[in-house]
Design a protein around this motif. Structure first.
Motif: not given
Length: 261
Positions: A8-15, A98-99, A104-105, A112-114
């Motif tokens: 849950p601490d990882y999220f896709p980028l809000n572009e 930012c995360m 794990k994050v 995911a390719g970031d």
């Protein structure tokens, strides 16, 4: 933005939010006359960018801004847990992509390719004494190597020259801790978070020097091997210290003759 239910601490980028946030950093980048050098060293795809931290961590958002503005690359920073320990902090973090600075994050983001930006020295580098400027405090910091091995991505050293000159330090951290205010803050949030007494920010020029990507040469199964982690960390540390020394030497050559020692 939907968060990963498994992590849950990882999220896709809000572009769209990220683009707006990067625009807001335009004027600060002008104040510091920020420059991005050797951007051709940036690899395609995911990478872990490892840098030297300065006072209050101003180097991170400006690096993200320069990468986006100059190269069109969105980079995601990792934050100390104290910065995302409340709703407002988590909201701001989401807006700038930012995360939480968690293994794990970071691994999930890289897989995911970031592009992920990390400062292995963490808080100790942001609060060090002026006499220790541009010295890396990476003792026993192997988490970023673990993440790069797990995700099988290169580590890119990124030196920031000028960041340790942004503020003038009146009192060191240990001197602040000797004062009632510093002791009280230390009791509330921890002594490591008590910052020195700074004057600034001063218009010091920030030069980012991107080093060649480092293929660590080991597999994901080596991410828990202490000897491998230590060997790889030392390799990256030496490469980053070389970039710092290079940037300092260039700055010395470019300085007006009357300012040189």
């Amino acid at each position: 933005q939907g968060h990963d239910p498994v992590n849950p601490d990882y999220f896709p980028l809000n572009e769209s939010a990220f683009a707006r946030s990067m625009k807001r950093l335009y004027w600060p980048s002008l104040w510091f006359n920020a420059r991005l050098n050797d951007a051709h060293n940036l690899p395609e795809g995911a990478a872990l960018l490892a840098g030297n931290h300065g006072p209050l961590g101003l180097d991170a958002p400006l690096l993200m801004h320069m990468l986006y503005r100059q190269e069109g690359r969105a980079a995601r920073g990792l934050l100390d847990r104290i910065l995302v320990s409340n709703l407002m902090g988590r909201f701001i973090a989401d807006q700038v992509g930012c995360m939480l600075g968690d293994r794990k994050v970071a691994t999930a983001a890289l897989q995911a390719g970031d592009i992920v930006v990390t400062y292995p020295g963490g808080v100790p580098e942001t609060t060090r004494a002026s006499a220790d400027a541009y010295q890396l405090r990476w003792e026993h910091k192997y988490g970023f190597i673990h993440c790069a091995l797990k995700a099988q991505v290169p580590v890119v050293p990124v030196a920031c020259v000028g960041i340790d000159d942004v503020y003038f330090q009146l009192l060191e951290q240990k001197e602040m801790l000797a004062l009632p205010w510093g002791r009280n803050v230390g009791k509330m949030v921890g002594e490591r978070y008590v910052t020195p007494w700074y004057v600034g920010p001063l218009p010091a020029q920030l030069n980012y020097w991107i080093g060649a990507p480092i293929d660590l040469g080991y597999g994901p199964e080596d991410a828990h091997n202490p000897e491998v982690l230590e060997r790889c960390q030392l390799r990256v540390k030496r490469a980053l210290q070389e970039r710092i020394e290079h940037g300092l030497a260039v700055r010395e050559l470019e300085a007006p003759e009357q300012w040189r020692e």
